[in-house]
Design a protein around this motif. Structure first.
Motif, short mmCIF file in Angstrom:
data_model
loop_
_atom_site.label_atom_id
_atom_site.label_comp_id
_atom_site.label_asym_id
_atom_site.label_seq_id
_atom_site.Cartn_x
_atom_site.Cartn_y
_atom_site.Cartn_z
N ALA A 111 5.54 -42.71 -12.84
CA ALA A 111 4.92 -42.74 -11.48
C ALA A 111 3.79 -43.54 -11.47
N SER A 112 3.22 -44.20 -10.45
CA SER A 112 2.08 -44.93 -10.37
C SER A 112 1.18 -44.14 -9.54
N CYS A 113 -0.06 -44.00 -10.04
CA CYS A 113 -1.16 -43.37 -9.39
C CYS A 113 -2.12 -44.14 -8.64
N PHE A 114 -2.37 -43.64 -7.11
CA PHE A 114 -3.17 -44.54 -6.47
C PHE A 114 -4.27 -43.48 -5.65
N ASP A 118 10.66 -49.63 2.61
CA ASP A 118 11.21 -48.14 2.16
C ASP A 118 9.92 -47.12 2.15
N SER A 119 10.26 -45.88 2.50
CA SER A 119 9.40 -44.71 2.66
C SER A 119 9.02 -44.43 1.11
N VAL A 120 7.90 -44.16 0.90
CA VAL A 120 7.56 -43.80 -0.55
C VAL A 120 7.87 -42.21 -0.74
N MET A 121 7.29 -41.48 0.47
CA MET A 121 7.39 -40.00 0.35
C MET A 121 8.38 -39.60 1.75
N GLN A 122 9.67 -39.58 1.34
CA GLN A 122 10.60 -39.42 2.41
C GLN A 122 10.40 -37.88 2.88
N ASN A 123 10.57 -37.80 4.00
CA ASN A 123 10.58 -36.34 4.66
C ASN A 123 9.27 -35.57 4.57
N SER A 141 0.83 -39.97 -5.83
CA SER A 141 1.84 -40.59 -7.07
C SER A 141 2.85 -41.12 -6.32
N VAL A 142 3.32 -42.42 -6.56
CA VAL A 142 4.35 -43.10 -6.20
C VAL A 142 5.34 -43.35 -7.35
#
Length: 145
Positions: free
Chosen positions: A61-64, A93-98, A120-121
């Protein structure tokens, strides 16, 4: 005759009803917080370690850090303001779906103040991220946990 026998009961009921208005705990209304100047940057290395995706998996995961300005136009500080928003990758595209609740701001003072939020992505999602429809809402009194 019948009404006269019920007068004491009606009087007591009326007194209890009036007392409920005086003794009732004060309710705290949900206060809307405007968020602006939303942007993001990579996490510092000390924050990025141990990052996981929103699904809880152990994949890379990448942290932002998402930053912005919160504006509280009420006349009281707002506590535990939930942050809502949508985050998309470079392809839309959604990074955090729902999931639209992204975190919270512990306290938002009256006026404008800066905030930041760690996310986190999944590392596989292409950058740059698109941050949309950000808003927040909280209460003017402390909320029990």
């Amino acid at each position: 005759m019948r009404l006269r026998s019920q007068l004491p009961i009606l009087a007591v009921s009326f007194c209890l009803w009036m007392a409920s208005w005086v003794l009732a705990p004060s309710a705290f209304a949900l206060t809307q917080i405007q968020l602006s100047e939303i942007s993001y940057h990579d996490c510092p290395p000390e924050f990025a370690q141990g990052a996981v995706t929103s699904s809880g998996s152990a994949s890379a995961a990448s942290c932002f850090i998402v930053t912005g300005v919160a504006e509280n136009t009420s006349n009281k500080p707002v506590y535990n303001a939930d942050i809502f928003g949508r985050i998309y990758d470079a392809n839309g595209d959604s990074v955090m779906q729902n999931r639209t609740r992204l975190g919270a701001i512990e306290e938002v003072p009256v006026g404008k103040s800066n905030f930041e939020l760690r996310i986190s992505v999944p590392a596989s999602q292409p950058k740059p991220l698109q941050l949309k429809q950000f808003k927040a809402a909280g209460f003017s009194g402390t909320v029990r946990r």
